[in-house]
Design an enzyme around this catalytic site. Structure first.
Site, PDB file in Angstrom:
ATOM      1  N   ILE A  79      21.745   2.330 -23.524  1.00  0.00           N
ATOM      2  CA  ILE A  79      22.312   3.266 -22.550  1.00  0.00           C
ATOM      3  C   ILE A  79      23.755   3.608 -22.941  1.00  0.00           C
ATOM      4  CG2 ILE A  79      20.863   2.492 -20.638  1.00  0.00           C
ATOM      5  CD1 ILE A  79      23.410   1.108 -19.472  1.00  0.00           C
ATOM      6  N   ASP A  80      24.375   2.747 -23.752  1.00  0.00           N
ATOM      7  CA  ASP A  80      25.798   2.918 -24.067  1.00  0.00           C
ATOM      8  C   ASP A  80      26.078   4.066 -25.043  1.00  0.00           C
ATOM      9  OD1 ASP A  80      26.049   0.608 -22.555  1.00  0.00           O
ATOM     10  OD2 ASP A  80      26.014  -0.699 -24.306  1.00  0.00           O
TER      11      ASP A  80
ATOM     12  N   THR B  80      20.766  -5.536 -32.849  1.00  0.00           N
ATOM     13  CA  THR B  80      19.358  -5.543 -33.276  1.00  0.00           C
ATOM     14  C   THR B  80      19.216  -4.967 -34.680  1.00  0.00           C
ATOM     15  OG1 THR B  80      18.702  -5.184 -30.988  1.00  0.00           O
ATOM     16  CG2 THR B  80      17.051  -4.661 -32.658  1.00  0.00           C
TER      17      THR B  80
ATOM     18  N   ARG C 218      37.249   2.775  -2.118  1.00  0.00           N
ATOM     19  CA  ARG C 218      36.053   1.935  -2.188  1.00  0.00           C
ATOM     20  C   ARG C 218      35.497   1.967  -3.602  1.00  0.00           C
ATOM     21  NH1 ARG C 218      37.628   0.708   2.167  1.00  0.00           N
ATOM     22  NH2 ARG C 218      36.513   0.703   4.163  1.00  0.00           N
TER      23      ARG C 218
ATOM     24  N   GLU D  13      33.167   0.330 -17.629  1.00  0.00           N
ATOM     25  CA  GLU D  13      33.382  -1.116 -17.502  1.00  0.00           C
ATOM     26  C   GLU D  13      34.341  -1.659 -18.563  1.00  0.00           C
ATOM     27  OE1 GLU D  13      29.673  -3.227 -18.093  1.00  0.00           O
ATOM     28  OE2 GLU D  13      29.287  -2.239 -20.001  1.00  0.00           O
TER      29      GLU D  13
ATOM     30  N   ARG E  81      38.264   9.352   1.552  1.00  0.00           N
ATOM     31  CA  ARG E  81      38.511   8.159   0.734  1.00  0.00           C
ATOM     32  C   ARG E  81      38.535   8.485  -0.759  1.00  0.00           C
ATOM     33  NH1 ARG E  81      34.157   4.290   3.872  1.00  0.00           N
ATOM     34  NH2 ARG E  81      35.650   3.344   5.311  1.00  0.00           N
TER      35      ARG E  81
ATOM     36  N   MET F 124      28.435   1.350 -16.737  1.00  0.00           N
ATOM     37  CA  MET F 124      28.328   0.530 -17.949  1.00  0.00           C
ATOM     38  C   MET F 124      28.789   1.321 -19.174  1.00  0.00           C
ATOM     39  SD  MET F 124      24.835  -1.646 -17.511  1.00  0.00           S
ATOM     40  CE  MET F 124      24.818  -3.184 -16.583  1.00  0.00           C
ATOM     41  N   GLY F 125      28.533   0.763 -20.353  1.00  0.00           N
ATOM     42  CA  GLY F 125      28.917   1.448 -21.587  1.00  0.00           C
ATOM     43  C   GLY F 125      29.546   0.537 -22.622  1.00  0.00           C
ATOM     44  N   ARG F 126      29.755  -0.727 -22.206  1.00  0.00           N
ATOM     45  CA  ARG F 126      30.412  -1.688 -23.085  1.00  0.00           C
ATOM     46  C   ARG F 126      31.764  -1.162 -23.550  1.00  0.00           C
ATOM     47  NH1 ARG F 126      27.392  -4.722 -27.808  1.00  0.00           N
ATOM     48  NH2 ARG F 126      27.169  -2.594 -28.519  1.00  0.00           N
TER      49      ARG F 126
HETATM   50  O1  F6P Z   1      24.448  -2.688 -23.823  1.00  0.00           O
HETATM   51  C1  F6P Z   1      23.775  -2.348 -22.685  1.00  0.00           C
HETATM   52  C2  F6P Z   1      24.397  -2.976 -21.482  1.00  0.00           C
HETATM   53  O2  F6P Z   1      23.665  -2.561 -20.349  1.00  0.00           O
HETATM   54  C3  F6P Z   1      25.886  -2.688 -21.318  1.00  0.00           C
HETATM   55  O3  F6P Z   1      26.132  -1.414 -20.817  1.00  0.00           O
HETATM   56  C4  F6P Z   1      26.309  -3.840 -20.438  1.00  0.00           C
HETATM   57  O4  F6P Z   1      27.658  -4.167 -20.627  1.00  0.00           O
HETATM   58  C5  F6P Z   1      25.441  -4.955 -20.928  1.00  0.00           C
HETATM   59  O5  F6P Z   1      24.328  -4.379 -21.552  1.00  0.00           O
HETATM   60  C6  F6P Z   1      24.948  -5.901 -19.865  1.00  0.00           C
HETATM   61  O6  F6P Z   1      24.234  -6.899 -20.509  1.00  0.00           O
HETATM   62  P1  F6P Z   1      23.359  -8.020 -19.799  1.00  0.00           P
HETATM   63  O7  F6P Z   1      21.952  -7.500 -19.725  1.00  0.00           O
HETATM   64  O8  F6P Z   1      23.444  -9.164 -20.755  1.00  0.00           O
HETATM   65  O9  F6P Z   1      23.945  -8.294 -18.480  1.00  0.00           O
END
Ligand code: F6P
Length: 381
Positions: free
Chosen positions: A142-143, A121, A284, A238, A178, A185-187
């Site tokens: 959020i990342d 952006t 799990r 992720e 377990r 998330m976090g890219r």
């Molecule tokens: O960049 C924010 C994010 O939530 C990432 O953490 C995640 O990989 C991605 O966006 C998911 O994107 P989408 O909304 O396209 O599924």
């Protein structure tokens, strides 16, 4: 004299979008400036779709501080500089429609556009500034991976949601002996994973910045077993990668250059399977997913978002454009957008990410890394 401004929320949503929007509008109203909002981010800019925003009783932006989502929507994967057009005959072409957007802003008479979003952006915002549009960016994701700022709005809420999930996984994991894996998330950055692992008392945290050796995690889990702890908690970002391996991908999309076409996902299941095989303990995996983005912001995010929104409007009133509001060493500040997304400042651009991205990753001397190591969280190395 600033008269009319517009807000644009872009990219994946976060908790705190509305708090920023509210703070911009309130500061604008207190200074006699009219506020508008483009609907669905850059798509609204392209389609010239905007609404008047006001915080007076029963108006569009009243009572929105604790609300999740964005009252003016948001669009993901919309790069107006290389916009995907699906034609009637089924073919796809990409066009630079940024001049249409520039014309729309000029005709509407907006003196400044506030761009609430992440690196993609802000890259477009910088490119609009080069075309003569006044822009002020606010770092959202959020990342927590936007360059030049210590923290983005939405991040703290995501960490809190993940920490809460870890508390819940603890009790069920302990009851059933377990290994409980949580994929967050976090890219391509490990901020959410690392901070939530500390907040949630995890035993292992695997982040993209440290390619992992699964045997290190096995050692940690077996060490706990030898001390009578029959369960373990593992957080996996992720974007985590096994040493010598590659990203685990849930899918790809074809939205052209300048957007992230890679959909990450699946590494949590992979790690849980590896750990089950190597330790003999039942494992799990829980994928936290969009829970991290939705819902009400934490008090921290409400305050951070309000600070960012008020500062953005203050900068506009002072005529300081083409900048990003940031937090530097705990203080509210701003930096040129060029420093954030300029091509000369590649900060850890990685494959699968947008071509010219400057994302901020976890550095090995970060306090979070040091703290995790001190208290014995295994980082997979
Ligand atoms: O960049 C924010 C994010 O939530 C990432 O953490 C995640 O990989 C991605 O966006 C998911 O994107 P989408 O909304 O396209 O599924």
């Amino acid at each position: 004299m600033l008269k009319k401004v517009a807000i644009l929320a872009n990219g994946g949503d976060v908790s705190g979008f509305n708090a920023v929007i509210r703070a911009i509008i309130k500061t604008a109203e207190n200074n006699g400036v009219e506020c508008y909002g483009y609907i669905d981010g850059y798509r609204g800019l392209l389609k010239n779709n905007y609404v008047r925003l006001s915080t007076v009783a029963s108006a569009t932006a009243s009572g929105i501080l604790p609300k999740g989502g964005s009252i003016i929507g948001s669009s993901t994967n919309a790069n107006v500089f290389n916009y995907k057009i699906e034609k009637e005959d089924g073919t796809v072409e990409y066009q630079d429609l940024s001049d249409v957007c520039v014309q729309n802003v000029k005709e509407a008479g907006f003196d400044c556009i506030f761009t609430l979003g992440g690196d993609g952006t802000q890259k477009s915002a910088r490119d609009f500034s080069l075309k003569g549009i006044n822009v002020i960016g606010v770092p959202k994701t959020i990342d927590n991976d936007v360059a030049c700022t210590d923290i983005t709005f939405g991040y703290n809420t995501a960490v809190s949601v993940a920490a809460n999930a870890l508390d819940r996984l603890h009790s069920t994991g302990e009851t059933h002996h377990r290994i409980m894996v949580l994929e967050v998330m976090g890219r391509y950055a490990g901020w959410i994973a690392l901070e939530s692992a500390i907040a949630g008392g995890a035993d292992v945290a695997l982040i993209p910045e440290i390619p992992y050796d699964i045997n290190r995690a096995v050692e940690k889990i077996n060490g706990r077993r030898s001390r009578g702890k029959e369960f373990s908690i593992v957080v996996v970002a992720e974007g985590a990668i096994e040493k010598g391996g590659s990203l685990t991908i849930a899918g790809t999309r074809n939205n052209g250059e300048g957007v992230d076409n890679t959909k990450l996902g699946g590494v949590g299941v992979k790690v849980a399977k590896q750990l089950e095989e190597l330790t003999g303990l039942e494992s799990r995996c829980t994928v936290l997913g969009y829970m991290q983005r939705g819902g009400t912001p934490t008090a921290f995010d409400r305050v951070l978002s309000t600070k960012y929104g008020a500062k953005a409007m203050e900068l506009a009133l002072e005529g300081k454009f083409n900048v990003l509001t940031v937090i530097k060493n705990g203080r509210l500040d701003y930096v040129p957008l060029e420093d954030v997304v300029g091509n000369n400042k590649k900060i850890g651009a990685v494959s699968g990410n947008t071509k010219e991205s400057n994302i901020r990753k976890v550095s090995m001397d970060d306090d979070l890394v040091k703290t995790a190591r001190h208290i014995g969280i295994c980082l997979g190395d």
